[in-house]
Design a protein around this motif. Structure first.
Motif, PDB file in Angstrom:
ATOM      1  N   PRO A 139       0.833  -1.209   0.000  1.00 21.29           N
ATOM      2  CA  PRO A 139       0.000   0.000   0.000  1.00 21.29           C
ATOM      3  C   PRO A 139       0.865   1.256   0.000  1.00 21.29           C
ATOM      4  CG  PRO A 139      -0.593  -1.484   1.815  1.00 21.29           C
ATOM      5  CD  PRO A 139       0.659  -2.020   1.192  1.00 21.29           C
ATOM      6  N   ASN A 140       0.452   2.274  -0.730  1.00 20.04           N
ATOM      7  CA  ASN A 140       1.144   3.569  -0.792  1.00 20.04           C
ATOM      8  C   ASN A 140       2.612   3.439  -1.199  1.00 20.04           C
ATOM      9  OD1 ASN A 140      -1.189   4.990   0.120  1.00 20.04           O
ATOM     10  ND2 ASN A 140      -0.718   4.343   2.194  1.00 20.04           N
ATOM     11  N   ALA A 144     -10.339   8.776  16.127  1.00 21.40           N
ATOM     12  CA  ALA A 144      -9.189   9.073  15.269  1.00 21.40           C
ATOM     13  C   ALA A 144      -8.161   9.946  15.986  1.00 21.40           C
ATOM     14  CB  ALA A 144      -9.654   9.735  13.979  1.00 21.40           C
ATOM     15  N   SER A 145      -8.634  10.905  16.781  1.00 21.77           N
ATOM     16  CA  SER A 145      -7.714  11.811  17.489  1.00 21.77           C
ATOM     17  C   SER A 145      -6.908  11.096  18.571  1.00 21.77           C
ATOM     18  CB  SER A 145      -8.496  12.972  18.111  1.00 21.77           C
ATOM     19  OG  SER A 145      -9.472  12.473  19.015  1.00 21.77           O
ATOM     20  N   ASP A 146      -7.348   9.884  18.994  1.00 21.22           N
ATOM     21  CA  ASP A 146      -6.632   9.124  20.022  1.00 21.22           C
ATOM     22  C   ASP A 146      -5.479   8.298  19.454  1.00 21.22           C
ATOM     23  OD1 ASP A 146      -8.532  10.000  21.910  1.00 21.22           O
ATOM     24  OD2 ASP A 146      -9.865   8.315  21.418  1.00 21.22           O
ATOM     25  N   LEU A 147      -5.405   8.158  18.136  1.00 21.38           N
ATOM     26  CA  LEU A 147      -4.376   7.316  17.523  1.00 21.38           C
ATOM     27  C   LEU A 147      -2.989   7.903  17.742  1.00 21.38           C
ATOM     28  CD1 LEU A 147      -6.143   6.470  14.144  1.00 21.38           C
ATOM     29  CD2 LEU A 147      -5.820   4.943  16.102  1.00 21.38           C
ATOM     30  N   ASN A 148      -2.035   7.020  17.987  1.00 21.88           N
ATOM     31  CA  ASN A 148      -0.650   7.422  18.184  1.00 21.88           C
ATOM     32  C   ASN A 148       0.047   7.375  16.826  1.00 21.88           C
ATOM     33  OD1 ASN A 148       1.776   8.088  19.306  1.00 21.88           O
ATOM     34  ND2 ASN A 148       2.154   6.072  20.199  1.00 21.88           N
ATOM     35  N   LEU A 149      -0.021   8.490  16.093  1.00 17.81           N
ATOM     36  CA  LEU A 149       0.534   8.544  14.742  1.00 17.81           C
ATOM     37  C   LEU A 149       2.050   8.726  14.780  1.00 17.81           C
ATOM     38  CD1 LEU A 149      -2.154  10.835  13.069  1.00 17.81           C
ATOM     39  CD2 LEU A 149      -1.926   8.356  12.844  1.00 17.81           C
ATOM     40  N   PRO A 150       2.752   8.171  13.789  1.00 17.76           N
ATOM     41  CA  PRO A 150       4.203   8.338  13.730  1.00 17.76           C
ATOM     42  C   PRO A 150       4.595   9.809  13.601  1.00 17.76           C
ATOM     43  CG  PRO A 150       3.457   6.657  12.168  1.00 17.76           C
ATOM     44  CD  PRO A 150       2.237   7.335  12.697  1.00 17.76           C
ATOM     45  N   THR A 154       3.670   2.641   7.336  1.00 14.88           N
ATOM     46  CA  THR A 154       3.024   1.423   6.841  1.00 14.88           C
ATOM     47  C   THR A 154       1.670   1.212   7.500  1.00 14.88           C
ATOM     48  OG1 THR A 154       4.239   0.149   8.487  1.00 14.88           O
ATOM     49  CG2 THR A 154       5.169   0.247   6.269  1.00 14.88           C
ATOM     50  N   GLY A 155       1.412   1.887   8.617  1.00 14.07           N
ATOM     51  CA  GLY A 155       0.129   1.764   9.303  1.00 14.07           C
ATOM     52  C   GLY A 155       0.220   2.278  10.720  1.00 14.07           C
ATOM     53  N   GLU A 209       7.763  16.784   0.237  1.00 18.57           N
ATOM     54  CA  GLU A 209       6.383  17.185  -0.040  1.00 18.57           C
ATOM     55  C   GLU A 209       5.412  16.370   0.812  1.00 18.57           C
ATOM     56  OE1 GLU A 209       3.240  16.975  -3.760  1.00 18.57           O
ATOM     57  OE2 GLU A 209       5.222  16.107  -3.975  1.00 18.57           O
ATOM     58  N   LYS A 210       4.330  17.016   1.261  1.00 17.36           N
ATOM     59  CA  LYS A 210       3.293  16.327   2.035  1.00 17.36           C
ATOM     60  C   LYS A 210       2.216  15.790   1.091  1.00 17.36           C
ATOM     61  CE  LYS A 210       4.282  17.426   6.485  1.00 17.36           C
ATOM     62  NZ  LYS A 210       4.242  16.568   7.636  1.00 17.36           N
ATOM     63  N   VAL A 211       1.761  14.565   1.382  1.00 15.45           N
ATOM     64  CA  VAL A 211       0.677  13.957   0.614  1.00 15.45           C
ATOM     65  C   VAL A 211      -0.365  13.411   1.587  1.00 15.45           C
ATOM     66  CG1 VAL A 211       2.065  13.335  -1.410  1.00 15.45           C
ATOM     67  CG2 VAL A 211       1.893  11.728   0.496  1.00 15.45           C
ATOM     68  N   THR A 212      -1.596  13.262   1.113  1.00 18.55           N
ATOM     69  CA  THR A 212      -2.661  12.671   1.918  1.00 18.55           C
ATOM     70  C   THR A 212      -2.909  11.256   1.411  1.00 18.55           C
ATOM     71  OG1 THR A 212      -3.653  14.834   2.279  1.00 18.55           O
ATOM     72  CG2 THR A 212      -5.050  12.917   2.688  1.00 18.55           C
ATOM     73  N   VAL A 213      -2.778  10.285   2.319  1.00 15.67           N
ATOM     74  CA  VAL A 213      -2.943   8.875   1.961  1.00 15.67           C
ATOM     75  C   VAL A 213      -3.756   8.154   3.033  1.00 15.67           C
ATOM     76  CG1 VAL A 213      -0.798   8.695   0.622  1.00 15.67           C
ATOM     77  CG2 VAL A 213      -0.744   8.274   3.079  1.00 15.67           C
ATOM     78  N   GLU A 214      -4.227   6.959   2.693  1.00 18.21           N
ATOM     79  CA  GLU A 214      -4.919   6.091   3.643  1.00 18.21           C
ATOM     80  C   GLU A 214      -3.912   5.064   4.150  1.00 18.21           C
ATOM     81  OE1 GLU A 214      -8.460   5.837   4.409  1.00 18.21           O
ATOM     82  OE2 GLU A 214      -8.622   7.809   3.506  1.00 18.21           O
ATOM     83  N   ILE A 215      -3.819   4.913   5.477  1.00 14.80           N
ATOM     84  CA  ILE A 215      -2.952   3.877   6.033  1.00 14.80           C
ATOM     85  C   ILE A 215      -3.806   2.915   6.866  1.00 14.80           C
ATOM     86  CG2 ILE A 215      -0.851   5.286   6.024  1.00 14.80           C
ATOM     87  CD1 ILE A 215      -1.247   5.676   9.068  1.00 14.80           C
ATOM     88  N   PRO A 216      -3.404   1.631   6.935  1.00 13.39           N
ATOM     89  CA  PRO A 216      -4.209   0.653   7.661  1.00 13.39           C
ATOM     90  C   PRO A 216      -4.139   0.828   9.180  1.00 13.39           C
ATOM     91  CG  PRO A 216      -2.263  -0.393   6.722  1.00 13.39           C
ATOM     92  CD  PRO A 216      -2.260   1.025   6.253  1.00 13.39           C
ATOM     93  N   VAL A 217      -5.249   0.502   9.858  1.00 13.74           N
ATOM     94  CA  VAL A 217      -5.320   0.493  11.321  1.00 13.74           C
ATOM     95  C   VAL A 217      -5.329  -0.980  11.750  1.00 13.74           C
ATOM     96  CG1 VAL A 217      -6.686   1.099  13.359  1.00 13.74           C
ATOM     97  CG2 VAL A 217      -6.646   2.640  11.379  1.00 13.74           C
ATOM     98  N   THR A 218      -4.332  -1.383  12.546  1.00 18.36           N
ATOM     99  CA  THR A 218      -4.211  -2.770  12.994  1.00 18.36           C
ATOM    100  C   THR A 218      -4.474  -2.847  14.489  1.00 18.36           C
ATOM    101  OG1 THR A 218      -2.490  -3.073  11.324  1.00 18.36           O
ATOM    102  CG2 THR A 218      -2.679  -4.780  13.003  1.00 18.36           C
ATOM    103  N   VAL A 219      -5.275  -3.824  14.902  1.00 18.09           N
ATOM    104  CA  VAL A 219      -5.594  -4.019  16.311  1.00 18.09           C
ATOM    105  C   VAL A 219      -4.685  -5.107  16.871  1.00 18.09           C
ATOM    106  CG1 VAL A 219      -7.399  -4.667  17.960  1.00 18.09           C
ATOM    107  CG2 VAL A 219      -7.987  -3.371  15.915  1.00 18.09           C
ATOM    108  N   THR A 220      -4.058  -4.827  18.037  1.00 20.24           N
ATOM    109  CA  THR A 220      -3.203  -5.816  18.698  1.00 20.24           C
ATOM    110  C   THR A 220      -3.704  -6.054  20.123  1.00 20.24           C
ATOM    111  OG1 THR A 220      -1.670  -4.123  19.527  1.00 20.24           O
ATOM    112  CG2 THR A 220      -1.164  -5.085  17.380  1.00 20.24           C
ATOM    113  N   GLY A 221      -3.338  -7.200  20.686  1.00 20.22           N
ATOM    114  CA  GLY A 221      -3.687  -7.518  22.068  1.00 20.22           C
ATOM    115  C   GLY A 221      -5.031  -8.203  22.196  1.00 20.22           C
TER     116      GLY A 221
END
Length: 196
Positions: free
Chosen positions: A56-57, A152-158, A135-136, A97-109
């Motif tokens: 992806p991406n 969405a605002s709670d996600l720990n983004l890179p 990568t996600g 350059e900045k781009v807007t993309v979709e990245i996967p959300v993976t659930v662990t635990g």
């Protein structure tokens, strides 16, 4: 995010006949555009492109006579029956350059007891540097019980990545497992019919 190098040839024949001829040679017609530059019509090797698009991406470094660019796939057309690539639109990107993309959300635990995860979003829209697309993103539900909610605002983004969509969008929630309780009075009605 690594780059995949693909040999590209400039093409000057257009139309359905030319596209069919390219596909018969196991190649894919493509268009490269962006940054106000003149659109480039390309021919790309089918197998290498198919392998690259599994990521992806993916960033594709196009190299060839008259071509040395970095691109992001923006539109992929496949044959609806056989699945082979028919055409690819590529967006020209520059380092930094900045781009807007979709990245996967993976659930662990694992959740507590019989609680289950109700995942509403499997991808999230983010803005990030074109050459450092994550990568996600992971959401850890280990030890969480019914009532645990992630927006969405709670996600720990890179680092260097920001949310591009609605911050209030529900990503997932942990809910109690559904029970197989019979509605009130159903048990008695069942017993009555068995006695007859």
């Amino acid at each position: 995010m690594s780059e995949v190098r693909i040999a590209a040839e400039l093409r000057n024949e257009f139309g359905k006949g030319a596209a069919r001829k390219i596909r018969r040679a196991n190649k894919v017609p493509a268009v490269l555009y962006g940054h106000g530059t003149e659109t480039k019509h390309l021919t790309l090797p089918g197998h290498e492109l198919l392998l690259a698009l599994r990521t992806p991406n993916v960033l594709i470094r196009l190299e060839g006579e008259g071509v040395d660019e970095i691109a992001l796939p923006k539109g992929v057309q496949r044959d609806p029956i056989k699945g082979f690539l028919e055409h690819v639109d590529l967006l020209l990107v520059k380092r930094g350059e900045k781009v807007t993309v979709e990245i996967p959300v993976t659930v662990t635990g694992d959740t507590i007891g019989s609680a289950i995860v109700d995942q509403q979003l499997v991808t999230i829209s983010v803005e990030t540097e074109a050459t450092h697309i994550p990568t996600g993103v992971e959401v850890d539900v280990d030890g969480k019980d019914a009532g645990f909610v992630v927006h969405a605002s709670d996600l720990n983004l890179p680092s260097g990545t920001t949310l591009a969509g609605d911050p209030e969008a529900l990503v997932l929630q942990v809910i109690g497992a559904p029970t197989a309780e019979l509605p009130e009075g159903a048990e008695g009605a069942e017993g009555d019919s068995a006695a007859e």
